[in-house]
Design a protein around this motif. Structure first.
Motif, PDB file in Angstrom:
ATOM      1  N   LYS A  82       0.821  -1.164   0.051  1.00  0.00           N
ATOM      2  CA  LYS A  82       0.091   0.234   0.165  1.00  0.00           C
ATOM      3  C   LYS A  82       0.773   1.381  -0.051  1.00  0.00           C
ATOM      4  CE  LYS A  82      -2.172   1.577   3.647  1.00  0.00           C
ATOM      5  NZ  LYS A  82      -3.465   1.761   4.743  1.00  0.00           N
ATOM      6  N   VAL A  83       0.364   2.124  -0.636  1.00  0.00           N
ATOM      7  CA  VAL A  83       1.020   3.707  -0.730  1.00  0.00           C
ATOM      8  C   VAL A  83       0.193   4.511  -0.302  1.00  0.00           C
ATOM      9  CG1 VAL A  83       2.522   5.312  -2.173  1.00  0.00           C
ATOM     10  CG2 VAL A  83       2.868   2.866  -2.322  1.00  0.00           C
ATOM     11  N   ASP A  84       0.242   5.343   0.579  1.00  0.00           N
ATOM     12  CA  ASP A  84      -0.731   6.628   0.842  1.00  0.00           C
ATOM     13  C   ASP A  84       0.024   8.053   0.280  1.00  0.00           C
ATOM     14  OD1 ASP A  84      -2.394   4.562   2.230  1.00  0.00           O
ATOM     15  OD2 ASP A  84      -1.292   4.970   4.045  1.00  0.00           O
ATOM     16  N   VAL A  85      -1.017   8.662  -0.295  1.00  0.00           N
ATOM     17  CA  VAL A  85      -0.599   9.718  -0.514  1.00  0.00           C
ATOM     18  C   VAL A  85      -1.738  10.956  -0.716  1.00  0.00           C
ATOM     19  CG1 VAL A  85       0.822   8.871  -2.589  1.00  0.00           C
ATOM     20  CG2 VAL A  85      -1.505   9.302  -3.071  1.00  0.00           C
ATOM     21  N   ASN A  86      -1.003  12.381  -0.623  1.00  0.00           N
ATOM     22  CA  ASN A  86      -1.891  13.473  -0.980  1.00  0.00           C
ATOM     23  C   ASN A  86      -1.674  14.041  -2.302  1.00  0.00           C
ATOM     24  OD1 ASN A  86      -1.647  13.973   2.340  1.00  0.00           O
ATOM     25  ND2 ASN A  86      -3.666  13.735   1.445  1.00  0.00           N
ATOM     26  N   PHE A  87      -2.424  14.040  -3.142  1.00  0.00           N
ATOM     27  CA  PHE A  87      -2.097  14.894  -4.592  1.00  0.00           C
ATOM     28  C   PHE A  87      -2.861  15.852  -5.029  1.00  0.00           C
ATOM     29  CE2 PHE A  87      -4.900  11.442  -5.712  1.00  0.00           C
ATOM     30  CZ  PHE A  87      -5.614  11.820  -6.874  1.00  0.00           C
ATOM     31  N   LYS A  88      -2.157  16.572  -6.146  1.00  0.00           N
ATOM     32  CA  LYS A  88      -3.071  17.571  -6.770  1.00  0.00           C
ATOM     33  C   LYS A  88      -2.790  17.363  -8.160  1.00  0.00           C
ATOM     34  CE  LYS A  88      -2.365  21.110  -3.196  1.00  0.00           C
ATOM     35  NZ  LYS A  88      -2.210  22.304  -2.902  1.00  0.00           N
ATOM     36  N   LEU A  89      -3.767  17.356  -9.224  1.00  0.00           N
ATOM     37  CA  LEU A  89      -3.534  17.610 -10.573  1.00  0.00           C
ATOM     38  C   LEU A  89      -3.899  18.985 -11.031  1.00  0.00           C
ATOM     39  CD1 LEU A  89      -5.323  14.010 -11.365  1.00  0.00           C
ATOM     40  CD2 LEU A  89      -2.986  14.604 -10.827  1.00  0.00           C
ATOM     41  N   PHE A  90      -3.102  19.302 -12.087  1.00  0.00           N
ATOM     42  CA  PHE A  90      -3.320  20.775 -12.797  1.00  0.00           C
ATOM     43  C   PHE A  90      -3.064  20.763 -14.081  1.00  0.00           C
ATOM     44  CE2 PHE A  90       0.929  20.149 -10.967  1.00  0.00           C
ATOM     45  CZ  PHE A  90       1.780  20.615 -12.011  1.00  0.00           C
ATOM     46  N   VAL A  91      -3.674  21.899 -14.903  1.00  0.00           N
ATOM     47  CA  VAL A  91      -3.432  22.228 -16.180  1.00  0.00           C
ATOM     48  C   VAL A  91      -2.906  23.579 -16.020  1.00  0.00           C
ATOM     49  CG1 VAL A  91      -5.779  23.019 -16.287  1.00  0.00           C
ATOM     50  CG2 VAL A  91      -4.502  22.472 -18.244  1.00  0.00           C
ATOM     51  N   TYR A  92      -2.018  23.874 -16.999  1.00  0.00           N
ATOM     52  CA  TYR A  92      -1.326  25.260 -16.934  1.00  0.00           C
ATOM     53  C   TYR A  92      -1.961  26.209 -17.895  1.00  0.00           C
ATOM     54  CZ  TYR A  92       2.548  28.713 -17.252  1.00  0.00           C
ATOM     55  OH  TYR A  92       3.160  30.006 -17.397  1.00  0.00           O
ATOM     56  N   VAL A 153       4.063  11.913  -0.924  1.00  0.00           N
ATOM     57  CA  VAL A 153       4.156  10.363  -0.388  1.00  0.00           C
ATOM     58  C   VAL A 153       4.102  10.702   1.051  1.00  0.00           C
ATOM     59  CG1 VAL A 153       5.025   8.299  -0.786  1.00  0.00           C
ATOM     60  CG2 VAL A 153       4.972   9.712  -2.543  1.00  0.00           C
ATOM     61  N   ILE A 154       3.112   9.864   1.725  1.00  0.00           N
ATOM     62  CA  ILE A 154       3.151   9.700   3.132  1.00  0.00           C
ATOM     63  C   ILE A 154       3.825   8.578   3.497  1.00  0.00           C
ATOM     64  CG2 ILE A 154       1.812   9.591   5.248  1.00  0.00           C
ATOM     65  CD1 ILE A 154      -0.460  11.185   3.558  1.00  0.00           C
ATOM     66  N   ARG A 155       5.108   8.481   4.148  1.00  0.00           N
ATOM     67  CA  ARG A 155       5.767   7.186   4.303  1.00  0.00           C
ATOM     68  C   ARG A 155       5.492   6.897   5.795  1.00  0.00           C
ATOM     69  NH1 ARG A 155      11.521   7.875   1.494  1.00  0.00           N
ATOM     70  NH2 ARG A 155      11.226   5.775   1.136  1.00  0.00           N
ATOM     71  N   PRO A 156       5.143   5.469   5.769  1.00  0.00           N
ATOM     72  CA  PRO A 156       5.101   5.193   7.257  1.00  0.00           C
ATOM     73  C   PRO A 156       6.544   4.788   7.921  1.00  0.00           C
ATOM     74  CG  PRO A 156       4.719   3.409   5.489  1.00  0.00           C
ATOM     75  CD  PRO A 156       4.865   4.552   4.913  1.00  0.00           C
TER      76      PRO A 156
END
Length: 307
Positions: A82-92, A153-156
C-alpha cells in the motif's frame, strides 16, 4: 510516527514530470490517444483521456488520473502492499501563467494498493472550457497544453526500542529526613539505573484529589527532551523500619518530557504514617525504595521497508 516525501512543483518541472502534449490544430484532442501516459516518474504516471473517460462518467470532459507503475518492484513480492498519498492535478494557463489546480479532497489520503492502482478526476475540466481561447489552456501558437501533478507520499515509519531487563544495580533507597518539616514535595538526589537518570519524588500530604488523605510516591525520569519516551517497569516501596512489612506498588508506564513521573497519588493513607507502630516514620525519617525491573534504551525510527 509518519514522514512526508514532498515533490514540489518546481522540482516537478525540472524533472519533467510535466510533459507538453502536442495537439494538431486541425485534429480533435483524441489524436494523442485516450488513457495516454503523459509522463512517468519512477513509480508514478499521469494518464489523460482528452475526450473524457466515458466509463467513469467523464463524457465531454478531460479526464486526468495519477497511477502507480512498476508495481512488482513496489510490492517486493507482497500482495498487501500500500502507498498513501495526497496529490493535486493541474493544467497550465499559458495566458495568465498560472495553474488551475484540482486537489483531492482537502486533507484526504488516497491509498494505492493491488485493487486500486489509479486515482484521479474523470471530470477534471470540461472540453468547452479547455478549448475556449480566453482560458489559455491551449497555446494559440502550436495548440499545445501542459498537465501535471504534485504528489506528497506519506511514508510510514517503524518505531523500535531495546528493553533492558533487570539492569545492574537496579535498586536505590533514599531516606527523607526531617519528615515532619518537609514542604509540599521533596526529591531525592539523582541516580542512574539502566543508562537513565532518575529521582524519587514524594508528596508528604498527597497530590491532586488525594491531597490531605494520602502519601503520593513517584519515580521521575530526568533529562528527557522533545518527543523522547521511556518505558519502565518498577516497584516503589515505603519501608517498614520496624517489622519489614513494607508497603509496595508495582508500576508499568511510559514516561515522557511532558509527563516524566510514574507512581501513585494514593500510594498509602496518611494515617498509616502517623502510627508509630506501623514503623514507616522512625526518627522523623521516611525511607523510600525503588527497584527497576525493565527500562527501554534509546528508541530508533526507520522507514517501513527500508533496510
Amino acid at each position: 510516527m509518519a514522514g512526508v516525501d514532498e515533490q514540489s512543483l518546481d522540482q516537478f518541472e525540472r524533472e519533467r514530470e510535466r510533459e507538453r502534449s502536442k495537439l494538431g490544430s486541425n485534429e480533435e484532442p483524441r489524436a494523442i490517444g485516450d488513457g495516454n501516459v503523459l509522463a512517468c516518474h519512477g513509480q508514478r504516471s499521469l494518464s489523460l483521456y482528452p475526450n473524457g473517460n466515458e466509463h467513469d462518467n467523464g463524457a465531454k470532459h478531460i479526464s486526468l488520473y495519477l497511477s502507480i507503475e512498476e508495481r512488482d518492484k513496489l510490492s517486493n513480492g507482497r500482495k498487501d502492499w500500500k502507498v498513501d498519498v495526497n496529490f493535486k492535478l493541474f493544467v497550465y494557463d499559458q495566458k495568465r501563467h498560472e495553474y488551475l489546480t484540482i486537489p483531492d479532497a482537502a486533507g484526504k489520503v488516497s491509498s494505492f494498493d493491488s485493487s486500486k492502482t489509479r486515482w484521479g478526476f474523470p471530470r477534471f475540466l470540461s472540453l468547452k472550457k479547455f478549448k475556449d481561447p480566453s482560458n489559455g489552456y491551449l497555446s494559440p501558437r502550436d495548440q499545445s497544453c501542459t498537465f501535471g501533478a504534485e504528489v506528497f507520499v506519506i511514508r510510514p515509519w517503524e518505531e523500535s526500542f531495546t528493553l533492558i531487563r533487570n539492569p545492574d544495580n537496579n535498586t536505590r533507597r533514599w531516606s527523607f529526613t526531617n519528615w515532619s518539616q518537609l514542604g509540599a514535595h521533596c526529591y531525592s538526589d539523582e541516580f542512574e539505573i539502566g543508562k537513565r537518570k532518575w529521582k524519587l519524588l514524594v508528596y508528604p500530604n498527597g497530590i491532586a484529589a488525594r491531597k490531605g488523605k494520602s502519601l503520593s510516591v513517584y519515580l521521575e525520569v530526568q533529562r528527557l527532551t522533545g518527543k523522547m519516551q521511556v518505558y519502565a517497569e518498577f516497584h516503589l516501596r515505603v519501608l517498614d523500619q520496624l517489622k519489614h512489612n513494607n508497603k509496595e506498588e508495582k508500576i508499568e508506564c511510559w514516561l515522557s518530557a511532558s509527563d516524566p513521573k510514574g507512581g501513585k497519588a494514593d500510594f498509602m493513607p496518611s494515617k498509616d504514617l502517623q502510627k508509630k507502630a506501623k514503623g514507616f516514620v522512625c526518627s522523623d525519617t521516611l525511607m523510600v525504595e525503588v527497584q527497576i525491573h525493565a527500562v527501554s534504551a534509546k528508541q530508533s525510527l526507520k522507514l517501513v521497508g527500508a533496510p
